[in-house]
Design a protein around this motif. Sequence first.
Motif, PDB file in Angstrom:
ATOM      1  N   GLY A 135       0.639 -58.089  32.166  1.00  0.00           N
ATOM      2  CA  GLY A 135       2.053 -57.924  32.461  1.00  0.00           C
ATOM      3  C   GLY A 135       2.949 -57.967  31.243  1.00  0.00           C
ATOM      4  N   PRO A 136       4.221 -57.622  31.408  1.00  0.00           N
ATOM      5  CA  PRO A 136       5.163 -57.499  30.292  1.00  0.00           C
ATOM      6  C   PRO A 136       5.358 -58.787  29.500  1.00  0.00           C
ATOM      7  N   LEU A 137       5.419 -59.939  30.171  1.00  0.00           N
ATOM      8  CA  LEU A 137       5.639 -61.198  29.462  1.00  0.00           C
ATOM      9  C   LEU A 137       4.492 -61.488  28.505  1.00  0.00           C
ATOM     10  N   ALA A 138       3.274 -61.272  28.965  1.00  0.00           N
ATOM     11  CA  ALA A 138       2.109 -61.480  28.101  1.00  0.00           C
ATOM     12  C   ALA A 138       2.127 -60.496  26.937  1.00  0.00           C
ATOM     13  N   GLU A 139       2.548 -59.263  27.210  1.00  0.00           N
ATOM     14  CA  GLU A 139       2.633 -58.271  26.139  1.00  0.00           C
ATOM     15  C   GLU A 139       3.626 -58.700  25.070  1.00  0.00           C
ATOM     16  N   VAL A 140       4.760 -59.237  25.477  1.00  0.00           N
ATOM     17  CA  VAL A 140       5.758 -59.712  24.516  1.00  0.00           C
ATOM     18  C   VAL A 140       5.171 -60.798  23.620  1.00  0.00           C
ATOM     19  N   VAL A 141       4.508 -61.772  24.236  1.00  0.00           N
ATOM     20  CA  VAL A 141       3.959 -62.900  23.479  1.00  0.00           C
ATOM     21  C   VAL A 141       2.862 -62.441  22.530  1.00  0.00           C
ATOM     22  N   LEU A 151      -0.302 -52.269  23.544  1.00  0.00           N
ATOM     23  CA  LEU A 151      -1.203 -53.262  22.954  1.00  0.00           C
ATOM     24  C   LEU A 151      -2.495 -52.650  22.410  1.00  0.00           C
ATOM     25  N   PRO A 152      -3.086 -51.620  23.043  1.00  0.00           N
ATOM     26  CA  PRO A 152      -4.269 -51.019  22.416  1.00  0.00           C
ATOM     27  C   PRO A 152      -3.965 -50.485  21.019  1.00  0.00           C
ATOM     28  N   GLY A 153      -2.834 -49.809  20.861  1.00  0.00           N
ATOM     29  CA  GLY A 153      -2.477 -49.297  19.542  1.00  0.00           C
ATOM     30  C   GLY A 153      -2.254 -50.407  18.540  1.00  0.00           C
ATOM     31  N   LEU A 154      -1.583 -51.479  18.960  1.00  0.00           N
ATOM     32  CA  LEU A 154      -1.318 -52.603  18.076  1.00  0.00           C
ATOM     33  C   LEU A 154      -2.607 -53.290  17.647  1.00  0.00           C
ATOM     34  N   ALA A 193       2.301 -59.394  21.303  1.00  0.00           N
ATOM     35  CA  ALA A 193       2.870 -58.569  20.235  1.00  0.00           C
ATOM     36  C   ALA A 193       3.584 -59.434  19.208  1.00  0.00           C
ATOM     37  N   ALA A 194       4.321 -60.451  19.661  1.00  0.00           N
ATOM     38  CA  ALA A 194       5.026 -61.339  18.729  1.00  0.00           C
ATOM     39  C   ALA A 194       4.046 -62.073  17.822  1.00  0.00           C
ATOM     40  N   ILE A 195       2.916 -62.491  18.386  1.00  0.00           N
ATOM     41  CA  ILE A 195       1.905 -63.193  17.599  1.00  0.00           C
ATOM     42  C   ILE A 195       1.362 -62.300  16.485  1.00  0.00           C
ATOM     43  N   LEU A 196       1.258 -61.001  16.765  1.00  0.00           N
ATOM     44  CA  LEU A 196       0.653 -60.074  15.811  1.00  0.00           C
ATOM     45  C   LEU A 196       1.675 -59.418  14.881  1.00  0.00           C
ATOM     46  N   LEU A 197       2.942 -59.788  15.014  1.00  0.00           N
ATOM     47  CA  LEU A 197       3.957 -59.396  14.043  1.00  0.00           C
ATOM     48  C   LEU A 197       4.142 -60.543  13.057  1.00  0.00           C
ATOM     49  N   ALA A 198       4.687 -60.243  11.868  1.00  0.00           N
ATOM     50  CA  ALA A 198       4.675 -61.282  10.833  1.00  0.00           C
ATOM     51  C   ALA A 198       5.942 -61.330   9.992  1.00  0.00           C
ATOM     52  N   GLN A 199       7.088 -60.971  10.568  1.00  0.00           N
ATOM     53  CA  GLN A 199       8.315 -60.971   9.779  1.00  0.00           C
ATOM     54  C   GLN A 199       8.701 -62.379   9.310  1.00  0.00           C
ATOM     55  N   ARG A 200       8.808 -63.303  10.227  1.00  0.00           N
ATOM     56  CA  ARG A 200       9.245 -64.656   9.861  1.00  0.00           C
ATOM     57  C   ARG A 200       8.275 -65.305   8.875  1.00  0.00           C
ATOM     58  N   SER A 201       6.979 -65.218   9.139  1.00  0.00           N
ATOM     59  CA  SER A 201       6.008 -65.844   8.237  1.00  0.00           C
ATOM     60  C   SER A 201       6.002 -65.165   6.878  1.00  0.00           C
ATOM     61  N   LEU A 248      11.866 -57.455  22.289  1.00  0.00           N
ATOM     62  CA  LEU A 248      11.725 -58.879  22.577  1.00  0.00           C
ATOM     63  C   LEU A 248      10.663 -59.527  21.685  1.00  0.00           C
ATOM     64  N   ALA A 249       9.584 -58.799  21.411  1.00  0.00           N
ATOM     65  CA  ALA A 249       8.534 -59.332  20.539  1.00  0.00           C
ATOM     66  C   ALA A 249       9.046 -59.519  19.114  1.00  0.00           C
ATOM     67  N   LEU A 250       9.809 -58.557  18.613  1.00  0.00           N
ATOM     68  CA  LEU A 250      10.393 -58.674  17.280  1.00  0.00           C
ATOM     69  C   LEU A 250      11.310 -59.893  17.186  1.00  0.00           C
ATOM     70  N   LEU A 251      12.117 -60.093  18.211  1.00  0.00           N
ATOM     71  CA  LEU A 251      13.046 -61.221  18.215  1.00  0.00           C
ATOM     72  C   LEU A 251      12.299 -62.551  18.337  1.00  0.00           C
ATOM     73  N   LEU A 252      11.260 -62.587  19.168  1.00  0.00           N
ATOM     74  CA  LEU A 252      10.484 -63.815  19.337  1.00  0.00           C
ATOM     75  C   LEU A 252       9.773 -64.193  18.041  1.00  0.00           C
ATOM     76  N   ASP A 253       9.188 -63.207  17.377  1.00  0.00           N
ATOM     77  CA  ASP A 253       8.530 -63.478  16.095  1.00  0.00           C
ATOM     78  C   ASP A 253       9.535 -63.995  15.074  1.00  0.00           C
ATOM     79  N   ALA A 254      10.715 -63.367  15.014  1.00  0.00           N
ATOM     80  CA  ALA A 254      11.735 -63.795  14.045  1.00  0.00           C
ATOM     81  C   ALA A 254      12.208 -65.211  14.326  1.00  0.00           C
ATOM     82  N   ALA A 255      12.247 -65.589  15.590  1.00  0.00           N
ATOM     83  CA  ALA A 255      12.742 -66.916  15.949  1.00  0.00           C
ATOM     84  C   ALA A 255      11.712 -68.011  15.706  1.00  0.00           C
ATOM     85  N   LEU A 256      10.439 -67.732  16.023  1.00  0.00           N
ATOM     86  CA  LEU A 256       9.424 -68.784  16.002  1.00  0.00           C
ATOM     87  C   LEU A 256       8.450 -68.683  14.840  1.00  0.00           C
TER      88      LEU A 256
END
Length: 306
Positions: free
Chosen positions: A81-87, A164-167, A89-97, A13-21
Amino acid sequence: MAPDRGGALTLLLALLLDAALGEPRWLWSRVPHPAVLMGRAVAWCDARFNTGDAPRLRGIAAIAALTLAAGMLGAVLSLLGPLAEVVIAAILLAQRSLVDHVTAVASALRASIADGRSAVAMIVSRDTTAMDRSAIARAAIESAAENLSDGVIAPAFWFAVAGLPGLLIYKAVNTADSMIGYRSPRYLRFGWAAARLDDVLNLIPARLTAALMALTNGCLSDWRAIARDAAKHRSPNAGWPEAALAHGLNLALAGPRSYDGTAQDFPWVNAAGRKHLLPQDIEDAAAALWRAWGAGVALAVLIALF
């Protein structure tokens, strides 16, 4: 720690969110990006501890403190919680940018060489003032390959391994390496620990990135040649995705360039590949990034399912 089904789903979900936004400017123009905050922490450590005797020991202590703080912060954020983890993780991924920055160089280069130089100077540290069209395209493509590993695959890998600790640990170390991991008089000793730890953390992700690129660009049979060319790079890891992309697109990358006014005669990666590069080659590299990203998403799906 092996990735569990829930962690793989969160990563997907984080990968998809980063790619979308990507990186929404309206948000980061108002509040500092987490990477900016990490950079400030590294800068504070540099100013506070990179003085006096035993700079290597001071650098080890600084990176240990940053790593511990990042891991503890990640553990606390995981409690949201999981929703916060998704958001997060998406912020710290950088595919779209990453793709946006790379394709911006292609668009600028089509306008003029001067515009291309200005655009590529935003994503590389080498001298750009005397670059010709091919050198601009080559620099953008090399940056694309290296940053797919550093900015997407490696963070995703460490999230899959340790959440998230690893990321956050990976991002903190990678940020430190980008700021103080240089072989300059100021950072040769103080930045040694950051550079070496970054090498260790990227050991598997860099080769995984190369494998994803080779698989999705039809050059997996060239793996021996990719490994041979990767060994020519001054970094033990960055050469892998660069070599895989060079063979996948049949381009010659690396080669001579200049840093801080000093010419560097680096060997060619895939020397038999085409050396005359065009803006279209940058866009082909961006498409290759998406194919490799897609293979990574498919891998996350398989982990989540099985």
